[in-house]
Design a protein around this motif. Structure first.
Motif, short mmCIF file in Angstrom:
data_model
loop_
_atom_site.label_atom_id
_atom_site.label_comp_id
_atom_site.label_asym_id
_atom_site.label_seq_id
_atom_site.Cartn_x
_atom_site.Cartn_y
_atom_site.Cartn_z
N TRP A 1 0.85 -1.17 0.00
CA TRP A 1 0.00 0.00 0.00
C TRP A 1 0.89 1.23 0.00
CZ3 TRP A 1 -0.96 4.41 2.70
CH2 TRP A 1 -2.18 5.06 2.41
N PRO A 2 0.58 2.34 -0.68
CA PRO A 2 -0.63 2.58 -1.44
C PRO A 2 -0.53 2.22 -2.93
CG PRO A 2 0.54 4.62 -1.19
CD PRO A 2 1.39 3.57 -0.57
N HIS A 3 0.51 1.44 -3.29
CA HIS A 3 0.53 0.98 -4.68
C HIS A 3 -0.72 0.22 -5.03
CE1 HIS A 3 4.29 2.08 -6.41
NE2 HIS A 3 4.80 2.00 -5.20
N THR A 4 -1.23 -0.43 -4.02
CA THR A 4 -2.43 -1.23 -4.24
C THR A 4 -3.63 -0.35 -4.57
OG1 THR A 4 -2.63 -1.16 -1.86
CG2 THR A 4 -1.74 -3.16 -2.80
N LEU A 11 5.10 6.54 -3.85
CA LEU A 11 4.20 5.68 -3.12
C LEU A 11 4.86 4.58 -2.32
CD1 LEU A 11 1.99 5.19 -6.18
CD2 LEU A 11 1.92 6.99 -4.52
N LEU A 71 5.71 3.34 0.25
CA LEU A 71 5.71 3.49 1.70
C LEU A 71 6.04 2.21 2.41
CD1 LEU A 71 2.71 5.83 2.33
CD2 LEU A 71 5.09 6.33 1.88
N PHE A 123 -5.38 4.09 8.66
CA PHE A 123 -4.25 4.98 8.40
C PHE A 123 -4.77 6.39 8.26
CE2 PHE A 123 -1.24 6.81 5.17
CZ PHE A 123 -0.25 7.08 6.10
N HIS A 158 -3.65 9.20 7.09
CA HIS A 158 -3.45 10.10 5.97
C HIS A 158 -3.80 9.45 4.66
CE1 HIS A 158 -1.84 12.93 8.68
NE2 HIS A 158 -0.92 12.09 9.09
N ARG A 159 -4.77 8.55 4.75
CA ARG A 159 -5.13 7.82 3.56
C ARG A 159 -5.37 8.75 2.36
NH1 ARG A 159 -8.51 2.90 3.07
NH2 ARG A 159 -8.32 2.72 0.83
N TRP A 160 -6.18 9.78 2.53
CA TRP A 160 -6.55 10.62 1.38
C TRP A 160 -5.46 11.60 1.02
CZ3 TRP A 160 -9.67 8.27 -1.50
CH2 TRP A 160 -10.56 7.36 -0.91
N VAL A 199 -2.33 10.76 1.17
CA VAL A 199 -1.41 9.94 0.38
C VAL A 199 -2.03 9.61 -0.98
CG1 VAL A 199 -0.21 7.73 0.28
CG2 VAL A 199 -0.19 9.05 2.38
N MET A 200 -3.35 9.44 -1.01
CA MET A 200 -4.00 9.22 -2.30
C MET A 200 -3.77 10.40 -3.24
SD MET A 200 -5.29 6.28 -2.64
CE MET A 200 -6.57 6.31 -3.88
N VAL A 254 -0.71 9.77 -4.93
CA VAL A 254 -0.92 8.80 -6.01
C VAL A 254 -1.36 9.57 -7.26
CG1 VAL A 254 -2.32 6.85 -6.81
CG2 VAL A 254 -1.56 6.95 -4.43
N PHE A 278 -11.46 14.03 -3.11
CA PHE A 278 -10.42 13.40 -3.91
C PHE A 278 -10.96 12.85 -5.22
CE2 PHE A 278 -8.24 9.57 -5.25
CZ PHE A 278 -6.97 10.09 -5.47
N PRO A 322 -4.78 -2.11 2.08
CA PRO A 322 -4.58 -0.79 2.67
C PRO A 322 -4.82 -0.87 4.17
CG PRO A 322 -6.59 -0.88 1.37
CD PRO A 322 -5.89 -2.16 1.15
N PRO A 323 -4.07 -0.13 4.91
CA PRO A 323 -4.23 -0.17 6.35
C PRO A 323 -5.64 0.26 6.73
CG PRO A 323 -2.85 1.65 5.67
CD PRO A 323 -3.07 0.80 4.47
#
Ligand code: HEM
Ligand SMILES: [Fe+2]
Lengths: 92, 773
Positions: A35-38, B562, B564, B576, B578-580, B582-583, B586, B660, B769-770
């Motif tokens: 993650w977050p490649h996934t 990415l 991580l 997690f 900071h999901r968005w 970090v998105m 992406v 997002f 994803p976490p």
């Protein structure tokens, strides 16, 4: 006759191919990717769907305007088939 | 500074010295060449004659008219309506091409029409009859008459008493100003067609394409297009080879086998808390920016009437477009300023007393500059003031009045000063090549390069202005913002504990080198046709091809932002944080590759740019890269900080998700529904029929083009309603429900490490994803 139906059909097919490309690339994802490649496949999948909806709209609007001409119907129909096929693969 | 000179307690350089040396070398070499090109810009740009005379010696117009005409053009916001030499806005015509076509048609008639007069017409335009000694330029009889003919046309066009062209009614009615404006356009058309002394092409490398005056692609244009392609292919090969050799060590790598859990409430310093208001401001500016963007788009789809309203009386196209562009810069910058302020105390582990009020002072200054400059542009474009100091300067991207421009430079410098104040204790303990200094230097580059914009002014020639203007536009976005971004993101990852500091530094140095090799001299890809000599085109094309290289690398997994690692996974059931955020990174990677890399290179070859410049393909690239990369990053930084600034239970991951996805779907729609296909249509039209036709206002009303313009409406609606507005809601929430903070002291890092040994066997395989459990 305007060349709009032909252009629209070609562009819809192009959009469908880009959507297909996004999907194919996502299937290359390594199983061990972290993650977050996934998330990247999901990101591309959403964009692929966006492009397919757009392709459908382009065909629909063009058909509304030029749907009575046989040659445009043929090209729009063929493009619709391609878009539908890709949509079916992307969803599947 | 080097190791020996540092205080005894200082931490040494964490990476090999060679990295610093190569970086400095690349930057020095790049700016040395840019310095030479600056000199050449002044030495070889098209001269402004003292007087333009007809064969009988009668003055047609003077050099003073040309200069004054440029000022009329700028202060009335016409560069935000149409363009000159391909640069400006795209609703109106390109006035260089417009003048050239209208004048050429007139001259052609005078010489007996297309069959008999073609050769003489081309000769009239190509022959360079400027005499350096007398300062006089002699036109043919037919050209002198054409001037009067075209001047009458512009008199009618700009004097139009209604809003049918998207300008305010009676935009310019003073005959003297019309004369000056026409003189300015005529001069650019002269530079575009008269051959450079001793050369077979014009001052603008034969731009615009115009068969009537014999303007066609030049030999250097084709040659350097080819060499630029070769540079790209060679560079990609080199990159593959390097990746094969050092791939294991290049790029982002996660810290090994650590298991982390993230603090979701941290102690916040006063200055960090103050950034909440920066983010509220930023999101509000973003909403306004998208709304005026929607308005300017509406003019393209439907030139007159905004759903029945006569919008242009209040908000003419050029005002909407000016605000749209200025606000884009301002909201993104606001987010970066806030992010810098937010991160600095984490780096320094604290901040000096009184930092909070200083930060509020900065915000206050920012608000003054934003409202003042927007109001100045309003007053300038409506013709209420002609002051360039408080009103409208009118250069694309540097529209704001000079007072506001100076204040903005001072404000940005003040911001760097504030960062320095916080960082000082830490900087003293670090080698000047380590992360804290890199952060500081990359922040310093932001005001430094914005300040170059002060060299752009109404009295200078268009060519010199374009040269410096693109130092700001290009060097900001294609080099120093790219670098600041990398440093900030790298620091975020270091603070989050997912990347080791040394790895982050290696990535930063590699980025600086790769971006700067192409990006510094690559600035010249904006000056192919601005009147600069041919070496600008040659070097610009060749070096900017190298800009694409680091971007192609973004598709390689370990290279993108990415990597991580598996560190966050499986350790807790807690999502997690900071999901968005970090998105958003992406998305930054995706758009950097597509919007900057592919769409940028699409228009980068001189031979493509020759037909394409100033069409929707530029807009296509501009939006996909500017919003896709810097806009998305600004949003990501906001989400990162807001997550800490908001009370835990008030934070909404769903709003963040909505923002997002809407921004990305909306942007993809905008690009693929309208900008890209429209650009292709225009490019085709430009090569097949002529650049004039591709840019003509009336062409926009053709059925296909009208359809393409309307198609973007749903995407824009999603972007604004689902993207910009929810972001504002999130920021307002942070302001209403500020995080209470914990009582522990400011943490060194934003995570706590769980038992490192326990994780080793599970860390590698999982890819969920976490927090999705
Ligand atoms: C994130 C990075 C980038 C951003 C934000 C960006 C932004 C922009 C913008 C806003 C414009 C419009 C300028 C105008 O109105 O005249 C532009 C033009 C252009 N960009 Fe980029 N760009 C980026 C990267 C690149 C790259 C990597 C290339 C190719 C190597 C490139 C090539 C061009 C070209 C050829 C033009 C047109 C030149 C002109 O009309 O002045 N850009 N870019
Ligand atoms: Fe550029």
């Amino acid at each position: 006759m305007s060349n709009l139906p032909l252009l629209a059909s070609a562009y819809a097919v192009f959009l469908a191919l880009v959507a297909a490309l996004f999907t194919v690339v996502s299937r290359w994802q390594r199983p061990t990717a972290a993650w977050p490649h996934t998330e990247l496949p999901r990101f591309r999948a959403v964009l692929a769907r966006t492009l397919l909806v757009l392709a459908g709209l382009v065909l629909f609007v063009t058909a509304l305007r030029h749907g009575t001409e046989p040659t445009s119907l043929a090209s729009l129909g063929a493009a619709a088939l391609v878009v539908a096929a890709v949509a079916w693969r992307v969803a599947g | 500074m080097n190791d020996e000179a540092s205080p005894a307690s200082a931490r040494g350089l964490l990476v090999a010295r060679g990295w610093v040396q190569v970086t400095l070398l690349v930057l020095l070499a790049g700016f040395f060449v840019l310095g030479l090109l600056a000199y050449r810009t002044y030495a070889a740009s098209p001269p402004i004659p003292d007087a333009v005379v007809d064969p009988s010696g009668r003055v047609v117009f003077t050099g003073a008219d040309v200069r004054e005409g440029q000022a009329v053009f700028l202060r009335n916001g016409l560069m935000s309506y149409g363009s000159v030499l391909g640069h400006g806005a795209y609703l109106g015509p390109d006035f260089t091409a417009d003048y050239l076509r209208r004048a050429a048609d007139h001259v052609l008639d005078h010489h007996g029409g297309a069959l008999e007069g073609a050769e003489r017409t081309a000769r009239d335009f190509q022959e360079n009859r400027y005499d350096e000694r007398t300062g006089k330029l002699e036109t043919s009889e037919a050209q002198a008459r054409a001037f009067e003919h075209v001047r009458a046309h512009y008199g009618t066009f700009f004097g139009e008493p209604t809003t049918r062209w998207g300008l305010r009614p009676g935009a310019i009615t003073d005959p003297a100003e019309i004369h000056q404006l026409t003189a300015f356009f005529a001069w650019t058309a002269w530079a575009a067609s008269a051959r450079r002394p001793g050369e077979s092409y014009s001052y603008t490398n034969n731009w615009p394409p115009e068969p009537r005056v014999g303007n066609q692609p030049t030999a250097p244009m084709v040659l350097w297009s080819m060499l630029s392609l070769a540079a790209l292919l060679g560079g990609i090969g080199l990159l593959f080879a390097a990746y094969g050799r050092w791939g294991e060590r290049l790029g982002w790598r996660a810290r090994d086998h650590a298991r982390l859990t993230f603090r979701d409430e941290v102690e916040l310093t006063p200055s960090q808390r103050a950034t909440t208001w920066f983010f509220v401001t930023m999101a509000a500016l973003f909403v306004v920016q998208t709304l005026v963007g929607g308005a300017s788009q509406h003019y393209r789809a439907e030139l007159t009437g905004f759903f029945g309203l006569d919008l242009a009386r209040v908000l003419p196209f050029n005002l909407a477009r000016t605000w749209h562009l200025q606000l884009a810069i301002l909201w993104v910058a606001t987010s970066y300023l806030a992010a810098g302020i937010f991160i600095a105390p984490l780096i320094a582990r604290g901040e000096p007393r009184g930092q909070g009020p200083f930060v509020f002072a900065l915000l206050g200054a920012l608000v003054v500059v934003v409202t003042g400059s927007l109001a100045g542009e309003l007053a300038g474009i409506h013709g209420w003031t002609t002051s360039t100091w408080l009103g409208n300067q009118g250069f694309e991207y540097l529209e704001l009045g000079r007072v506001w421009q100076v204040l903005l430079v001072l404000g940005l410098t003040f911001w760097v000063g504030l960062l320095y104040r916080t960082l000082r204790p830490r900087l003293g303990r670090e080698h000047a090549g380590n992360m804290p200094w890199l952060f500081f230097f990359s922040a310093l580059a932001i005001p430094a390069f914005y300040a170059v914009g002060l060299l752009v002014h109404h009295e200078a020639s268009f060519t010199a202005n374009d040269f410096w203007r693109f130092w700001v536009v290009h060097l900001w976005v294609e080099d120093f913002l790219e670098i600041f971004t990398t440093v900030v993101v790298a620091y975020m990852f270091v603070l989050l504990g997912v990347v080791a500091e040394r790895v982050a530094m290696l990535v930063v140095y590699l980025h600086v080198i790769l971006y700067s090799v192409g990006g510094v001299i690559g600035t010249m890809h904006h000056l192919y046709f601005s009147g600069a000599p041919v070496e600008h085109m040659a070097l610009g094309a060749f070096f900017s091809a190298a800009e694409v290289l680091p971007l192609t690398f973004l598709t390689v997994e370990a290279w993108s932002f990415l990597r991580l690692g598996a560190t966050q996974e499986g350790s807790t059931s807690q999502p997690f944080l900071h999901r968005w955020a970090v998105m958003c990174l992406v998305a930054v990677g995706f758009w950097n590759f597509l919007g900057a890399g592919i769409f940028g290179f699409l228009i980068n070859l001189p031979i493509v740019s020759y037909y394409e410049i100033g069409t929707a393909l530029t807009s296509n690239h501009g939006h996909a890269s500017m919003m896709g990369v810097y806009g998305m990053l600004a949003v990501g930084l906001a989400l990162f900080a807001l997550r800490y600034l908001t009370q835990r239970e008030r934070w909404s991951d769903r709003l963040a998700a909505l923002t997002f996805w809407s921004l990305n779907v909306g942007l993809a729609w905008m690009v693929f529904a309208t900008l890209f296909p429209l650009g292709l249509l225009q490019l085709h039209q430009s090569v097949e029929h002529g650049y004039f036709e591709a840019r003509a206002l009336t062409a926009a009303t053709s059925e296909t083009r009208a359809l393409v313009e309307w198609l973007r409406l749903p995407g824009d609606a999603v972007f604004i309603a689902g993207g910009a507005i929810p972001l504002l809601l999130l920021a307002v929430r942070a302001a209403r429900f500020p995080s209470r903070g914990t009582t522990t002291e400011l943490p060194d890092v934003l995570f706590t490490e769980l038992d490192p040994a326990a994780s080793e066997h599970e860390a590698s395989a999982e890819s969920e994803p976490p927090g999705t459990t």
